[in-house]
Design a protein around this motif. Structure first.
Motif, PDB file in Angstrom:
ATOM      1  N   PRO A  73       0.896  -1.022   0.098  1.00 20.31           N
ATOM      2  CA  PRO A  73       0.082  -0.156   0.067  1.00 20.31           C
ATOM      3  C   PRO A  73       0.974   1.262  -0.051  1.00 20.31           C
ATOM      4  O   PRO A  73       0.377   2.252  -0.396  1.00 20.31           O
ATOM      5  N   LEU A  74       2.036   1.118   0.542  1.00 23.18           N
ATOM      6  CA  LEU A  74       3.137   2.223   0.400  1.00 23.18           C
ATOM      7  C   LEU A  74       4.412   1.685  -0.026  1.00 23.18           C
ATOM      8  O   LEU A  74       4.419   0.483  -0.028  1.00 23.18           O
ATOM      9  N   ASP A  75       5.325   2.633  -0.307  1.00 19.17           N
ATOM     10  CA  ASP A  75       6.473   1.894  -0.557  1.00 19.17           C
ATOM     11  C   ASP A  75       7.116   1.227   0.413  1.00 19.17           C
ATOM     12  O   ASP A  75       7.070   1.396   1.475  1.00 19.17           O
ATOM     13  N   ARG A  76       7.750   0.034   0.208  1.00 13.81           N
ATOM     14  CA  ARG A  76       8.016  -0.920   1.261  1.00 13.81           C
ATOM     15  C   ARG A  76       9.037  -0.352   2.155  1.00 13.81           C
ATOM     16  O   ARG A  76       9.218  -0.610   3.196  1.00 13.81           O
ATOM     17  N   GLU A  77       9.984   0.563   1.571  1.00 16.04           N
ATOM     18  CA  GLU A  77      10.997   1.280   2.369  1.00 16.04           C
ATOM     19  C   GLU A  77      10.350   2.142   3.184  1.00 16.04           C
ATOM     20  O   GLU A  77      10.827   2.372   4.690  1.00 16.04           O
ATOM     21  N   ASP A  78       9.122   2.831   2.910  1.00 17.07           N
ATOM     22  CA  ASP A  78       8.568   3.667   4.055  1.00 17.07           C
ATOM     23  C   ASP A  78       7.875   2.797   5.011  1.00 17.07           C
ATOM     24  O   ASP A  78       7.824   3.143   6.232  1.00 17.07           O
ATOM     25  N   ILE A  79       7.167   1.687   4.545  1.00 15.55           N
ATOM     26  CA  ILE A  79       6.603   0.862   5.681  1.00 15.55           C
ATOM     27  C   ILE A  79       7.637   0.124   6.720  1.00 15.55           C
ATOM     28  O   ILE A  79       7.534   0.074   7.763  1.00 15.55           O
ATOM     29  N   GLY A  80       8.634  -0.287   6.123  1.00 13.16           N
ATOM     30  CA  GLY A  80       9.699  -0.525   7.123  1.00 13.16           C
ATOM     31  C   GLY A  80      10.228   0.475   7.951  1.00 13.16           C
ATOM     32  O   GLY A  80      10.669   0.240   9.148  1.00 13.16           O
ATOM     33  N   ALA A  81      10.463   1.760   7.425  1.00 15.11           N
ATOM     34  CA  ALA A  81      10.956   2.884   8.202  1.00 15.11           C
ATOM     35  C   ALA A  81       9.905   3.194   9.289  1.00 15.11           C
ATOM     36  O   ALA A  81      10.139   3.410  10.542  1.00 15.11           O
ATOM     37  N   ILE A  82       8.783   3.191   9.089  1.00 15.51           N
ATOM     38  CA  ILE A  82       7.609   3.443  10.025  1.00 15.51           C
ATOM     39  C   ILE A  82       7.508   2.383  11.246  1.00 15.51           C
ATOM     40  O   ILE A  82       7.745   2.616  12.339  1.00 15.51           O
ATOM     41  N   ALA A  83       7.604   1.149  10.579  1.00 17.18           N
ATOM     42  CA  ALA A  83       7.661  -0.025  11.667  1.00 17.18           C
ATOM     43  C   ALA A  83       8.850  -0.288  12.655  1.00 17.18           C
ATOM     44  O   ALA A  83       8.754  -0.268  13.840  1.00 17.18           O
ATOM     45  N   ARG A  84      10.143   0.218  11.840  1.00 18.33           N
ATOM     46  CA  ARG A  84      11.286   0.310  12.878  1.00 18.33           C
ATOM     47  C   ARG A  84      10.904   1.493  13.719  1.00 18.33           C
ATOM     48  O   ARG A  84      11.730   1.150  14.912  1.00 18.33           O
ATOM     49  N   ALA A  85      10.623   2.651  13.513  1.00 16.19           N
ATOM     50  CA  ALA A  85      10.639   3.725  14.135  1.00 16.19           C
ATOM     51  C   ALA A  85       9.748   3.557  15.393  1.00 16.19           C
ATOM     52  O   ALA A  85      10.058   3.832  16.529  1.00 16.19           O
ATOM     53  N   ILE A  86       8.404   2.988  15.004  1.00 16.24           N
ATOM     54  CA  ILE A  86       7.663   2.421  16.237  1.00 16.24           C
ATOM     55  C   ILE A  86       8.377   1.625  16.939  1.00 16.24           C
ATOM     56  O   ILE A  86       8.291   1.521  18.461  1.00 16.24           O
ATOM     57  N   ASP A  87       8.958   0.589  16.584  1.00 15.51           N
ATOM     58  CA  ASP A  87       9.696  -0.474  17.497  1.00 15.51           C
ATOM     59  C   ASP A  87      10.832   0.292  18.304  1.00 15.51           C
ATOM     60  O   ASP A  87      10.987  -0.075  19.400  1.00 15.51           O
ATOM     61  N   ASP A  88      11.511   1.319  17.795  1.00 16.36           N
ATOM     62  CA  ASP A  88      12.372   1.898  18.647  1.00 16.36           C
ATOM     63  C   ASP A  88      11.476   2.691  19.870  1.00 16.36           C
ATOM     64  O   ASP A  88      12.351   2.624  21.068  1.00 16.36           O
ATOM     65  N   VAL A  89      10.482   3.012  19.664  1.00 20.63           N
ATOM     66  CA  VAL A  89       9.685   3.833  20.792  1.00 20.63           C
ATOM     67  C   VAL A  89       9.578   2.718  21.905  1.00 20.63           C
ATOM     68  O   VAL A  89       9.940   2.963  23.108  1.00 20.63           O
ATOM     69  N   ALA A  90       9.295   1.627  21.568  1.00 20.09           N
ATOM     70  CA  ALA A  90       8.884   0.397  22.227  1.00 20.09           C
ATOM     71  C   ALA A  90      10.249   0.211  23.202  1.00 20.09           C
ATOM     72  O   ALA A  90      10.154  -0.145  24.009  1.00 20.09           O
TER      73      ALA A  90
END
Length: 209
Positions: A73-90
């Motif tokens: 649904p979005l560029d996989r690089e963008d999805i990956g960046a969002i997922a990793r950034a959320i994981d960093d918060v956790a």
């Protein structure tokens, strides 16, 4: 003609991102409860450890889905960046709680209470920002959320600086100062990580404007 397979795939991506942000909101609330109530600390840190591991599993699932699907649904690089950034918060939320236990902190400070309240608020804004990506991107809502996240990051910065200054100006023992400085740093990192999620979301919003 609607591609039902594509809809199901897109929904799975968004469902996983929703799970990831709901998880950091749970973690933020649990950290706030830990600091504000200050009882059953070992049990509460264990809960946060379990939630952090849940977040890792969700991130892994998102990345696996990215590389298994040719169309996303979005560029996989963008999805990956969002997922990793959320994981960093956790990771940062868990690290702050873990250090409290590891350093055998006896009582929370008022500044720690203020910082955990900001962490909860900023995590909720991140959750709202991710929700604005679903379906057609709601650019106005996303901008509103990212602005509020930036405001909360500035507020967190002010509290952090005041907290560290208070430590250095106090008559507390060196070990006390070392312990709390580390805790404050990790709490501030959790807020900074949320701001990084906002930066990624803002970039995505501009790309798909």
């Amino acid at each position: 003609m609607v591609n039902l397979g594509s809809q199901k795939r897109d929904n799975k991506f968004y469902a996983l991102l929703q799970q990831a942000t709901a998880n950091i909101v749970k973690m933020a609330k649990e950290l706030k409860e830990l600091i504000h109530v200050w009882d059953y600390t070992t049990e509460r840190v264990t809960i946060l450890t379990d939630l952090e591991q849940d977040g890792d599993a969700i991130t892994h699932e998102i990345m696996k889905l990215c590389y298994r699907n040719f169309i996303t649904p979005l560029d996989r690089e963008d999805i990956g960046a969002i997922a990793r950034a959320i994981d960093d918060v956790a990771d940062s939320i868990h690290a702050a709680a873990d250090v409290l236990l590891l350093y055998k902190v006896e009582l929370p400070t008022e500044k720690a209470k203020e910082l955990t309240s900001v962490i909860e608020r900023v995590a909720i804004e991140v959750e709202g920002g991710i929700a604005s990506l679903f379906g057609r991107i709601n650019h106005d809502e996303l901008l509103k959320r990212t602005k509020e996240i930036n405001h909360l990051e500035n507020l967190g910065d002010e509290i952090y600086r005041a907290a560290v200054a208070g430590l250095l100006e106090s008559d507390n023992e060196d070990l006390y100062v070392v312990k709390w400085r580390k805790v404050y740093e990790l709490m501030e990192s959790a807020i900074d990580d949320c701001e990084f999620v906002a930066d990624v979301l803002e970039g995505v919003s501009m790309k798909y404007a």
